[in-house]
Design a protein around this motif. Structure first.
Motif, mmCIF file in Angstrom:
data_model
loop_
_atom_site.group_PDB
_atom_site.id
_atom_site.type_symbol
_atom_site.label_atom_id
_atom_site.label_comp_id
_atom_site.label_asym_id
_atom_site.label_seq_id
_atom_site.Cartn_x
_atom_site.Cartn_y
_atom_site.Cartn_z
ATOM 1 N N ARG A 1 35.985 13.152 32.955
ATOM 2 C CA ARG A 1 36.206 13.969 31.759
ATOM 3 C C ARG A 1 36.308 13.086 30.515
ATOM 4 N NH1 ARG A 1 37.928 18.839 29.906
ATOM 5 N NH2 ARG A 1 39.411 18.819 28.172
ATOM 6 N N THR B 1 34.689 14.237 21.866
ATOM 7 C CA THR B 1 35.387 15.491 22.137
ATOM 8 C C THR B 1 36.619 15.192 22.992
ATOM 9 O OG1 THR B 1 34.031 15.888 24.106
ATOM 10 C CG2 THR B 1 33.251 16.836 22.025
ATOM 11 N N ASP C 1 28.582 18.048 27.863
ATOM 12 C CA ASP C 1 29.112 16.695 27.736
ATOM 13 C C ASP C 1 28.018 15.688 28.082
ATOM 14 O OD1 ASP C 1 28.976 16.530 30.541
ATOM 15 O OD2 ASP C 1 31.085 17.039 30.797
ATOM 16 N N THR D 1 32.700 11.181 29.771
ATOM 17 C CA THR D 1 31.604 12.046 29.321
ATOM 18 C C THR D 1 31.964 12.875 28.090
ATOM 19 O OG1 THR D 1 32.281 13.830 30.832
ATOM 20 C CG2 THR D 1 30.686 12.213 31.662
ATOM 21 N N ALA D 2 33.019 12.505 27.379
ATOM 22 C CA ALA D 2 33.534 13.331 26.274
ATOM 23 C C ALA D 2 32.686 13.180 25.008
ATOM 24 C CB ALA D 2 34.992 12.977 25.993
ATOM 25 N N ARG D 3 31.524 13.821 25.006
ATOM 26 C CA ARG D 3 30.632 13.878 23.844
ATOM 27 C C ARG D 3 30.082 15.290 23.722
ATOM 28 N NH1 ARG D 3 31.006 9.348 20.543
ATOM 29 N NH2 ARG D 3 31.331 7.524 21.885
ATOM 30 N N ASP D 4 29.835 15.714 22.475
ATOM 31 C CA ASP D 4 29.204 17.014 22.289
ATOM 32 C C ASP D 4 27.706 16.842 22.060
ATOM 33 O OD1 ASP D 4 28.799 16.232 19.643
ATOM 34 O OD2 ASP D 4 30.252 17.645 18.797
#
Length: 329
Positions: free
Chosen positions: A284, A296, A7, A287-290
């Motif tokens: 959560r 994400t 993340d 930071t929701a990146r791939d």
């Protein structure tokens, strides 16, 4: 070699500790750059990493990002100057907000910062005069729909957005920092009274007021989109000015919980702190990146989206508003 990306914490780490990028391989750099672009932190990252060893391709990308950030800084300051001229005959304080305020005041939070619309704060009693002056100077309405116009004027913390017909730049004119329907009611008059003058006659919020505004925008209004950038703003403000008087300022505006959470998350993401309890859910979401910068954790995102609407207005009003917007397509 950087470990597998899970993340956007690698972006937070790179901002806080630029030397951490020394271990990056090609996949690590790809993840870092795409996340930074997605979070509108590429200019900030470029400033933080300037002078470090890195692949030539990355160096070129970050050089372009620094140039773009500098262009954005100049454009933001020019737009602020145009607003100042347009409002010079209006007898009220004009307070710059967000990114434009940071760069106008020369703050570290403004270094490389992405800046979109011009946001200003004026006393609510001056809204009619400010609106008339801006319209006379070439700004036009973005939202012609009568429902949207009434909704903004009756319930929101700002006028309907305006765009300049020649420069194609938007301005948001605030009279407070949260919607009037929100569960929290900040003291807009106190924010204005505590503001600080710039050399050109425009003003910014006090340093504590800036932090309160950033926390309010992040936790009491929105769905945490762009949350990493807002937390970096807060981190910079704390590093530059400390937190003396912050508790009293937050309490004055009913935002003690939001400010406290913002400081805990800054510590968890940019220092050595550990998130606990509900704070872990916020991290959560933020930071929701791939590894390609794509969003994400859709369920978490949806939950915070629903939460943002719940915070903005009472349930019956929310249902009526969503029904009206749905019928209009």
């Amino acid at each position: 070699m950087v470990r597998a990306v899970s993340d956007a914490r690698i972006l937070a780490r790179a901002l806080a500790d630029p030397g951490s990028v020394a271990e990056f391989d090609a996949d690590g750099w790809t993840a870092l750059l795409t996340m930074a672009r997605a979070e509108q932190l590429i200019g900030t990252l470029a400033m933080r990493l300037d002078g470090l060893q890195m692949p030539d391709g990355v160096k070129a990308i970050l050089a372009d990002a620094r140039a773009a950030a500098e262009h954005g800084r100049r454009a933001a300051l020019w737009e602020a100057e145009m607003a100042r001229r347009a409002l010079s005959a209006v007898d009220c304080p004009v307070i710059l907000l967000k990114g434009t305020a940071f760069v106008a005041a020369g703050l570290s939070a403004g270094q490389g910062r992405s800046i979109g619309d011009l946001d200003i704060l004026v006393p609510r009693a001056s809204l009619d005069a400010v609106e008339a002056a801006l319209l006379a100077a070439g700004w036009e309405w973005v939202k012609p729909d009568p429902y949207d116009d009434v909704y903004y004027r009756r319930w929101m913390h700002e006028l309907p957005p305006l765009i300049h017909r020649d420069r194609d730049r938007m301005i948001d004119v605030h009279h407070t920092i949260l919607p009037l329907t929100a569960r929290i009611t900040p003291d807009a008059a106190a924010l204005i009274d505590g503001s600080m003058a710039l050399e050109n006659g425009l003003r910014t919020l006090s340093h504590n007021g800036m932090l309160v505004h950033a926390a309010a925008h992040l936790f009491a209004d929105g769905d945490l989109a762009g949350g990493l950038r807002n937390l970096w703003d807060i981190r910079c403000l704390v590093d530059e000015f400390g937190t003396d008087g912050q508790d009293a300022e937050a309490q004055r505006h009913g935002l003690s919980r939001e400010v406290a959470r913002s400081l805990r998350l800054v510590d968890a993401l940019f220092a050595e702190g550990t998130a606990r309890g509900a704070d872990r859910l916020y991290i959560r979401r933020i930071t929701a990146r791939d590894g390609w910068g794509r969003p994400t954790r859709p369920i978490t995102r949806l939950a915070f989206y629903v939460r943002s609407h719940w915070l903005r207005m009472p349930p019956a009003m929310l249902a009526r508003h969503l029904w009206t917007k749905w019928r209009k397509g």
